[in-house]
Design a protein around this motif. Sequence first.
Motif, PDB file in Angstrom:
ATOM      1  N   ARG A  87      -6.596 -18.216   3.488  1.00 40.35           N
ATOM      2  CA  ARG A  87      -6.714 -19.125   2.356  1.00 40.35           C
ATOM      3  C   ARG A  87      -5.517 -18.985   1.426  1.00 40.35           C
ATOM      4  NH1 ARG A  87     -12.018 -18.707  -0.972  1.00 40.35           N
ATOM      5  NH2 ARG A  87     -10.878 -16.829  -1.415  1.00 40.35           N
ATOM      6  N   ASP A  88      -5.031 -17.752   1.277  1.00 47.82           N
ATOM      7  CA  ASP A  88      -3.956 -17.491   0.316  1.00 47.82           C
ATOM      8  C   ASP A  88      -2.948 -16.558   0.997  1.00 47.82           C
ATOM      9  OD1 ASP A  88      -2.363 -16.362  -1.658  1.00 47.82           O
ATOM     10  OD2 ASP A  88      -3.978 -16.220  -3.131  1.00 47.82           O
ATOM     11  N   THR A  89      -1.778 -17.090   1.318  1.00 42.08           N
ATOM     12  CA  THR A  89      -0.825 -16.295   2.111  1.00 42.08           C
ATOM     13  C   THR A  89      -0.256 -15.116   1.310  1.00 42.08           C
ATOM     14  OG1 THR A  89       0.917 -17.862   1.515  1.00 42.08           O
ATOM     15  CG2 THR A  89      -0.148 -18.178   3.648  1.00 42.08           C
ATOM     16  N   VAL A  90      -0.123 -15.296  -0.005  1.00 41.88           N
ATOM     17  CA  VAL A  90       0.425 -14.193  -0.820  1.00 41.88           C
ATOM     18  C   VAL A  90      -0.576 -13.033  -0.860  1.00 41.88           C
ATOM     19  CG1 VAL A  90       1.221 -13.517  -3.112  1.00 41.88           C
ATOM     20  CG2 VAL A  90       1.922 -15.712  -2.159  1.00 41.88           C
ATOM     21  N   ALA A  91      -1.852 -13.375  -1.028  1.00 46.28           N
ATOM     22  CA  ALA A  91      -2.877 -12.326  -1.016  1.00 46.28           C
ATOM     23  C   ALA A  91      -2.897 -11.626   0.351  1.00 46.28           C
ATOM     24  CB  ALA A  91      -4.246 -12.924  -1.340  1.00 46.28           C
ATOM     25  N   ALA A  92      -2.733 -12.395   1.410  1.00 49.17           N
ATOM     26  CA  ALA A  92      -2.729 -11.813   2.759  1.00 49.17           C
ATOM     27  C   ALA A  92      -1.539 -10.868   2.947  1.00 49.17           C
ATOM     28  CB  ALA A  92      -2.694 -12.929   3.813  1.00 49.17           C
ATOM     29  N   LEU A  93      -0.425 -11.229   2.343  1.00 52.00           N
ATOM     30  CA  LEU A  93       0.761 -10.369   2.406  1.00 52.00           C
ATOM     31  C   LEU A  93       0.451  -9.010   1.772  1.00 52.00           C
ATOM     32  CD1 LEU A  93       3.768 -10.672   3.245  1.00 52.00           C
ATOM     33  CD2 LEU A  93       4.247 -11.476   0.932  1.00 52.00           C
ATOM     34  N   GLY A  94      -0.277  -9.040   0.670  1.00 55.39           N
ATOM     35  CA  GLY A  94      -0.678  -7.802   0.001  1.00 55.39           C
ATOM     36  C   GLY A  94      -1.583  -6.967   0.903  1.00 55.39           C
ATOM     37  N   ARG A  95      -2.541  -7.623   1.557  1.00 53.75           N
ATOM     38  CA  ARG A  95      -3.454  -6.883   2.447  1.00 53.75           C
ATOM     39  C   ARG A  95      -2.683  -6.255   3.613  1.00 53.75           C
ATOM     40  NH1 ARG A  95      -6.697 -11.457   1.253  1.00 53.75           N
ATOM     41  NH2 ARG A  95      -6.323 -12.495   3.240  1.00 53.75           N
ATOM     42  N   LEU A  96      -1.704  -7.000   4.104  1.00 48.97           N
ATOM     43  CA  LEU A  96      -0.906  -6.496   5.217  1.00 48.97           C
ATOM     44  C   LEU A  96      -0.104  -5.262   4.785  1.00 48.97           C
ATOM     45  CD1 LEU A  96      -0.055  -6.957   8.116  1.00 48.97           C
ATOM     46  CD2 LEU A  96       1.691  -8.570   7.312  1.00 48.97           C
ATOM     47  N   ALA A  97       0.463  -5.327   3.588  1.00 51.77           N
ATOM     48  CA  ALA A  97       1.250  -4.191   3.079  1.00 51.77           C
ATOM     49  C   ALA A  97       0.369  -2.952   2.931  1.00 51.77           C
ATOM     50  CB  ALA A  97       1.889  -4.558   1.747  1.00 51.77           C
ATOM     51  N   ARG A  98      -0.847  -3.166   2.447  1.00 54.34           N
ATOM     52  CA  ARG A  98      -1.774  -2.038   2.294  1.00 54.34           C
ATOM     53  C   ARG A  98      -2.117  -1.428   3.653  1.00 54.34           C
ATOM     54  NH1 ARG A  98      -6.133  -2.551  -2.172  1.00 54.34           N
ATOM     55  NH2 ARG A  98      -7.309  -1.614  -0.490  1.00 54.34           N
ATOM     56  N   ALA A  99      -2.309  -2.304   4.636  1.00 53.07           N
ATOM     57  CA  ALA A  99      -2.653  -1.807   5.980  1.00 53.07           C
ATOM     58  C   ALA A  99      -1.496  -0.987   6.560  1.00 53.07           C
ATOM     59  CB  ALA A  99      -2.985  -2.980   6.902  1.00 53.07           C
ATOM     60  N   TRP A 100      -0.268  -1.446   6.300  1.00 53.59           N
ATOM     61  CA  TRP A 100       0.894  -0.709   6.812  1.00 53.59           C
ATOM     62  C   TRP A 100       1.003   0.667   6.131  1.00 53.59           C
ATOM     63  CZ3 TRP A 100       3.467   0.538  10.633  1.00 53.59           C
ATOM     64  CH2 TRP A 100       4.739   1.075  10.564  1.00 53.59           C
ATOM     65  N   ARG A 101       0.745   0.673   4.841  1.00 54.72           N
ATOM     66  CA  ARG A 101       0.751   1.946   4.103  1.00 54.72           C
ATOM     67  C   ARG A 101      -0.271   2.916   4.715  1.00 54.72           C
ATOM     68  NH1 ARG A 101      -0.614   3.189  -1.364  1.00 54.72           N
ATOM     69  NH2 ARG A 101      -0.770   5.441  -1.629  1.00 54.72           N
ATOM     70  N   GLU A 102      -1.461   2.387   5.007  1.00 52.51           N
ATOM     71  CA  GLU A 102      -2.540   3.179   5.591  1.00 52.51           C
ATOM     72  C   GLU A 102      -2.089   3.762   6.928  1.00 52.51           C
ATOM     73  OE1 GLU A 102      -5.264   4.808   4.310  1.00 52.51           O
ATOM     74  OE2 GLU A 102      -4.799   3.084   3.031  1.00 52.51           O
ATOM     75  N   ARG A 103      -1.446   2.913   7.707  1.00 52.83           N
ATOM     76  CA  ARG A 103      -0.997   3.316   9.042  1.00 52.83           C
ATOM     77  C   ARG A 103       0.020   4.456   8.942  1.00 52.83           C
ATOM     78  NH1 ARG A 103      -0.154   0.374  13.834  1.00 52.83           N
ATOM     79  NH2 ARG A 103      -2.011  -0.766  13.214  1.00 52.83           N
ATOM     80  N   VAL A 104       0.963   4.305   8.021  1.00 51.45           N
ATOM     81  CA  VAL A 104       2.011   5.325   7.863  1.00 51.45           C
ATOM     82  C   VAL A 104       1.443   6.586   7.210  1.00 51.45           C
ATOM     83  CG1 VAL A 104       4.213   5.815   6.690  1.00 51.45           C
ATOM     84  CG2 VAL A 104       3.830   3.579   7.731  1.00 51.45           C
ATOM     85  N   GLY A 105       0.424   6.386   6.379  1.00 53.21           N
ATOM     86  CA  GLY A 105      -0.123   7.523   5.625  1.00 53.21           C
ATOM     87  C   GLY A 105       0.802   7.950   4.502  1.00 53.21           C
ATOM     88  N   ALA A 106       1.558   6.986   3.965  1.00 51.37           N
ATOM     89  CA  ALA A 106       2.564   7.343   2.956  1.00 51.37           C
ATOM     90  C   ALA A 106       1.934   7.682   1.621  1.00 51.37           C
ATOM     91  CB  ALA A 106       3.527   6.170   2.771  1.00 51.37           C
ATOM     92  N   ARG A 107       2.605   8.583   0.894  1.00 50.42           N
ATOM     93  CA  ARG A 107       2.229   8.827  -0.502  1.00 50.42           C
ATOM     94  C   ARG A 107       3.166   7.993  -1.371  1.00 50.42           C
ATOM     95  NH1 ARG A 107       0.742  14.427  -2.415  1.00 50.42           N
ATOM     96  NH2 ARG A 107       2.595  15.284  -1.421  1.00 50.42           N
ATOM     97  N   LEU A 108       2.604   7.375  -2.420  1.00 54.39           N
ATOM     98  CA  LEU A 108       3.351   6.360  -3.142  1.00 54.39           C
ATOM     99  C   LEU A 108       3.457   6.648  -4.644  1.00 54.39           C
ATOM    100  CD1 LEU A 108       3.013   2.561  -2.457  1.00 54.39           C
ATOM    101  CD2 LEU A 108       3.135   3.397  -4.809  1.00 54.39           C
ATOM    102  N   VAL A 109       4.670   6.535  -5.153  1.00 58.49           N
ATOM    103  CA  VAL A 109       4.913   6.590  -6.594  1.00 58.49           C
ATOM    104  C   VAL A 109       5.086   5.158  -7.073  1.00 58.49           C
ATOM    105  CG1 VAL A 109       6.441   7.354  -8.446  1.00 58.49           C
ATOM    106  CG2 VAL A 109       6.177   8.764  -6.398  1.00 58.49           C
ATOM    107  N   ALA A 110       4.312   4.748  -8.078  1.00 57.63           N
ATOM    108  CA  ALA A 110       4.491   3.414  -8.670  1.00 57.63           C
ATOM    109  C   ALA A 110       5.123   3.579 -10.041  1.00 57.63           C
ATOM    110  CB  ALA A 110       3.154   2.703  -8.786  1.00 57.63           C
ATOM    111  N   VAL A 111       6.156   2.783 -10.301  1.00 61.09           N
ATOM    112  CA  VAL A 111       6.916   2.887 -11.543  1.00 61.09           C
ATOM    113  C   VAL A 111       6.760   1.599 -12.333  1.00 61.09           C
ATOM    114  CG1 VAL A 111       9.226   3.118 -12.511  1.00 61.09           C
ATOM    115  CG2 VAL A 111       8.646   4.333 -10.386  1.00 61.09           C
ATOM    116  N   SER A 112       6.348   1.725 -13.588  1.00 67.05           N
ATOM    117  CA  SER A 112       6.390   0.545 -14.445  1.00 67.05           C
ATOM    118  C   SER A 112       6.892   0.975 -15.816  1.00 67.05           C
ATOM    119  CB  SER A 112       5.025  -0.133 -14.534  1.00 67.05           C
ATOM    120  OG  SER A 112       5.205  -1.463 -14.958  1.00 67.05           O
ATOM    121  N   GLY A 113       7.254   0.032 -16.640  1.00 69.52           N
ATOM    122  CA  GLY A 113       7.865   0.314 -17.934  1.00 69.52           C
ATOM    123  C   GLY A 113       8.594  -0.961 -18.317  1.00 69.52           C
TER     124      GLY A 113
END
Length: 460
Positions: free
Chosen positions: A86-112
């Motif tokens: 229904r929403d390709t941008v939302a699907a892109l987000g789900r795909l990125a999360r799945a890839w992160r899960e697969r890799v098992g990466a630890r993630l630092v998020a930076v905002s400011g």
Amino acid sequence: MRMTLSDILAATGAVGDVGERGNPVIEAVRIDSRAVVPGSLFVCVPGARLDGHHFAAEAVEKGAAAVLADRPLAGLPEGTPVLLVRDTVAALGRLARAWRERVGARLVAVSGSAGKTTVKELTAAILGKVGPTAKNYKNFNNRIGLPLSMLEAGENDALWVMELGISAPGEMAPLASIAEPDVAVIHNVGPAHLQALGDVAGVAAEKTFLFRSLRPGGTALASMDYPELWDAARAAFPGVRGMSTKGQAAPYRAKYLGAISEGRGRFFLKLDDLELEVVTPLTGGHFAENILAAAAAARILGAGEPEIAAGLATAVMPEQRFFCRRQGCYTLIDDTYNANPLSMRRAIAAAAETAQARPLVLVLGEMREMGAHAEAEHGKLGEAAAASGANAVFYHGAHAEAVGEGLTRSGYAGRFAVVDTPDAFLGALAPMGFGGGVFLFKGSRSMRMEEYLAAFSQSI
Ligand code: ATP
Ligand code: MG
């Protein structure tokens, strides 16, 4: 990334099948048909001007192995797998999360509000000494850029550093839920994107939504130097850990010790029980908070003293961010990447510190997206320019009167000129001289202050 098409179907929840060509392995995701590489997944993103769905055929022609779309597409070669959501941008987000899960990466998020890319680069430089590290491509930090950056990470990149950028209310929560950070760091907050976010407290409240998406056991870090931020951070995440560059009692502290040469600065860091001095390719007190944020986040993910020192010493800074260089008798400071009231104020102060007794010339462009605050913020810009002791202020853009009033209000005795082209700037500067001076160039991206710097550099 590296996922089979059937895995991508499952991750995105798309309707469709893998087609008649077996179950291809996809190694890249693209949204721009010009950037398609053979075997990639082309994601059709509807944009304000162009709709990616119109470029799907071209993408397939260039070798895209499958298409993710929000509607059936005509004109594709027979048998092209089309994944419908229904929403390709939302699907892109789900795909990125799945890839992160697969890799098992630890993630630092930076905002400011100012310096996310700088902090991201510094953090990645340190973590790169710990192990294979992925980071956003350039400034790809929004709902589309963030997942695309995550999908660029390789299978062996166990550490990811991602900046998250927002400009309107409601944007942080969905972005943060894509990142699900192990460490979330907000190193400053200021009047940026006020048009949509209202005031600094509004910016802080929106940014701290980042902490609500932390993984269980994750760490929230926020600067205590900004009261609105610290208040919002404690409300959003009571266990938040403080960072201070102003001498407050905080688990993470930093202090600028001064420049050791053009473009190289020395900083003191205290990270829980670890104290060290570092040298980095950054000068200016305002960068203490960036370096602290990077070192603290990296420390939490396992960096020790050698990695922190070596990473910071060898970090390569993105261009146009307070880059100091010597040309002849002049020092040119290229801070033309962007400007908001916070980064403007800090850059002017740091330029004054660089100049010391030498002449100081400010070549400034308008700060955009200020909404109803524009006049007041440009008035304050004039005040900050006057307080810096600048010998001359050149200004390009709207609200020049407000800048002039700010200067006058502060008893400014130097020169002030409105220069709406680089040539006008050179013309106005010529009779003034300022040999041996320090020149700061800065303004919002669309003011293109780099053209003023280039013109000046060619003229000397
Ligand atoms: P964007 O919102 O465009 O992604 P960003 O937050 O990633 O920006 P940078 O690209 O790192 O920030 O830097 C933007 C501008 O802010 C540059 O001019 C840079 O020199 C300045 N800057 C970086 N860190 C700070 C800081 N701690 N305080 C004030 N200004 C800063
Ligand atoms: Mg950025």
